[in-house]
Write an enzyme that holds these catalytic residues in place. Sequence first.
Site, PDB file in Angstrom:
ATOM      1  N   GLU A 152       0.838  -1.205   0.000  1.00 27.08           N
ATOM      2  CA  GLU A 152       0.000   0.000   0.000  1.00 27.08           C
ATOM      3  C   GLU A 152       0.875   1.258   0.000  1.00 27.08           C
ATOM      4  OE1 GLU A 152      -2.343   0.216   3.561  1.00 27.08           O
ATOM      5  OE2 GLU A 152      -3.804   1.552   2.625  1.00 27.08           O
ATOM      6  N   GLU A 203     -11.913   1.510   5.351  1.00 35.14           N
ATOM      7  CA  GLU A 203     -10.925   1.635   6.431  1.00 35.14           C
ATOM      8  C   GLU A 203     -10.940   3.098   6.861  1.00 35.14           C
ATOM      9  OE1 GLU A 203      -6.359   0.288   7.017  1.00 35.14           O
ATOM     10  OE2 GLU A 203      -6.724   1.964   5.657  1.00 35.14           O
TER      11      GLU A 203
HETATM   12  C1  LER Z   1      -3.361   0.731   6.388  1.00 42.61           C
HETATM   13  O1  LER Z   1      -4.188   0.154   5.430  1.00 42.61           O
HETATM   14  C2  LER Z   1      -3.200   2.182   6.166  1.00 42.61           C
HETATM   15  O2  LER Z   1      -3.877   2.769   5.358  1.00 42.61           O
HETATM   16  C3  LER Z   1      -2.183   2.919   6.902  1.00 42.61           C
HETATM   17  O3  LER Z   1      -2.525   4.253   7.109  1.00 42.61           O
HETATM   18  C4  LER Z   1      -1.604   2.244   8.106  1.00 42.61           C
HETATM   19  O4  LER Z   1      -0.687   3.028   8.733  1.00 42.61           O
HETATM   20 MN    MN Z   2      -5.263   1.671   4.036  1.00 41.31          MN
END
Ligand code: LER
Ligand code: MN
Length: 271
Positions: A152, A246
């Site tokens: 990510e 999220e």
């Molecule tokens: C995790 O998916 C994320 O987006 C981050 O900000 C974790 O630190």
């Molecule tokens: Mn994330």
Amino acid sequence: MKLSIVLSTHAAKFEAVAFKGDFEANVAKIAGYGYHGVELAIRDPKLVNPADLKAVVRQYNLAVPAIGTGQAWGEERLSFSSDNPAVRRAAIERIKSHIPLAAEFGAVVILGLIRGISPAGQSHAQSMEYLVAALRECSAAAAPHGVKYALEPLNRYETDLIHTVADGLALIERVGADNFGLLLDTFHMNIEEPTIEASIRACGERIFHFHVADSNRWYPGAGHIDFARVLDTLFATGYQGWVSGEFMPVPDADTGAQRAIAYLRGLDKRA
Ligand code: LER
Ligand code: MN
């Protein structure tokens, strides 16, 4: 649109995990709100009982599209780019230890902050070398099991390593594994990408997972990201994966989860 939401199997410090704590009660609520999947944040697979996890998610008819691993950094400071070889080794072994559970659920394994942050005195180039070596080893171990890793891009306030899709695509080139791709998160993209839509198009088939939070990291619809355009662009790439919420528990986890799904369903009648 297949919608899931992040759920931690244990209490966690990470503020954008809305649901923490009582696992079964949270799974029941998430299913009740209409989500089709739960993305599980698991610090260490040794701390969970796979049979119990499976029984609970099956009981509520939910898929597990992805497993988050960032708590191993957040709580234990395991890191692919540490200057300590023992810490790098522990991080690699921890990430490989997610493979059996991921294979069982058909879940992608997320690589967020497990990449770490360059330690003081270590060059960015050295950190990237450690990162590439770790990713090659993990990807090779996962490939025979049909498991994929999704790294990510994170915003500059969280790490110095891999902020944008362009950084991620260059890393994919260096790692050279078909089962290694990216997880795009609209919160980070809103901070780092020149244009969110162009970056989604550039990533194309290497988008292995997708996180949604609004510009303020609240539920989608609470900020100024144009989700209609973002999601149209995502699906125009041929993306068949999940859209996973999220975001922060604002005003509280349950209200945020309900508002997110109502808003996203309003944008896409298939949700
Ligand atoms: C995790 O998916 C994320 O987006 C981050 O900000 C974790 O630190
Ligand atoms: Mn994330």
